[in-house]
Design an enzyme around this catalytic site. Structure first.
Site: not given
Ligand code: BG6
Length: 268
Positions: A144, A244
């Site tokens: 992420h 991400e």
């Protein structure tokens, strides 16, 4: 406070927290950091660091109602396996998380989750999941990454034109038309992504290449959600974009006993 591994070689420096195997700093020599880190982030046990590269695992988002948002890996204590200088410009760090009584109550499978970080003029992260259970399991996951930008209005993402995406704000399935700009909250899961993505900023371009995944989440909370986010100043949404590297929704991974899967991101 939590334990940290610091890496510094001829080409770059990095910092990795053992909690979450969380890379929260990476900068090439004499360049500004590539990753955004919240000025007010907690470095406390049990709280995910806001910024850097949280590992969302074994579930991305609220995909599994028995698990916390983005899974338990980002707040679990990994074990430091090794740090090796491969040459004067390249350092490899390996961290591992294994199932425990605590993880088995949340998620009933035996596993080994390894993060290999290679710090050079690129940042390479390889997240490998090994199934050591006797049952097959399914995961969704993400690296992420919070990328620092000079200002959100200068940021533009290239490489996702014509890709289908799920707009997580409206639940609509749409198709990207052109580059992505930020003028409001953005929370999208792009699908069928199999080529390089570029993040253009005022004075630099970052390249992201993923392997072992075909979904990419693009997220910026903007003003209102930014104010509600933990460990983040109200105006901080101006300073980052999350891109991400993910296996999300239909791009889940099924892993049979004794098999493994690797999600890899190379950021340059
Ligand atoms: C993103 C999600 O991946 O993570 C967003 O798409 C979410 O919806 C964001 O707000 C941050 O999540 P968290 O749990 O770190 O606050």
């Amino acid at each position: 406070m939590i334990d940290i591994i610091e890496v510094c070689n001829n080409s770059a420096s990095a910092k990795i927290a053992l909690q979450g195997a969380h890379v929260f700093h990476y900068a090439r020599k004499d360049e500004k950091p590539l990753l955004w880190l919240s000025e007010v982030s907690d470095f406390k046990e049990g709280k995910a660091i806001r910024g850097g590269v949280p590992i969302c695992w074994p579930a991305f988002g609220m995909n599994n109602p028995n698990l916390p948002q983005h899974g338990f890996a980002r707040t679990s204590m990994f074990k430091h396996v090794s740090t090796k200088d491969l040459d004067a410009n390249t350092t490899e760090v390996i961290l591992i998380l294994k199932h425990s009584q605590e993880t088995l109550t949340l998620w009933p499978y035996k596993f080994e989750l390894e993060l290999k970080v290679i710090v050079s003029d690129k940042l390479t992260m390889e997240l490998s999941t090994k199934n050591i259970d006797d049952k097959t399991f399914k995961i969704t996951q993400a690296l992420h990454t919070y990328f620092g930008v000079s200002h959100i209005s200068d940021a533009k993402i290239k490489g996702l034109d014509k890709k289908p995406y799920l707009d997580a704000l409206t639940n609509e399935h749409l198709t990207q038309n052109g580059d992505i700009f930020f003028e409001e909250e953005v929370d999208r899961v792009y699908q069928e992504v199999n080529s390089e993505i570029l993040l253009r900023d005022k004075d630099r371009t970052i390249s992201i290449k993923n392997e072992g995944s075909s979904s990419v989440v693009v997220w910026n909370p903007w003003i209102e959600k930014g104010k509600r986010m933990s460990a983040m100043k109200d105006e901080a949404y101006n300073d980052f974009v999350c891109i991400e590297s993910a296996n999300a929704f239909e791009d889940f991974v099924e892993i049979k006993p004794n098999n493994s899967h690797t999600l890899k991101a190379v950021i340059a």
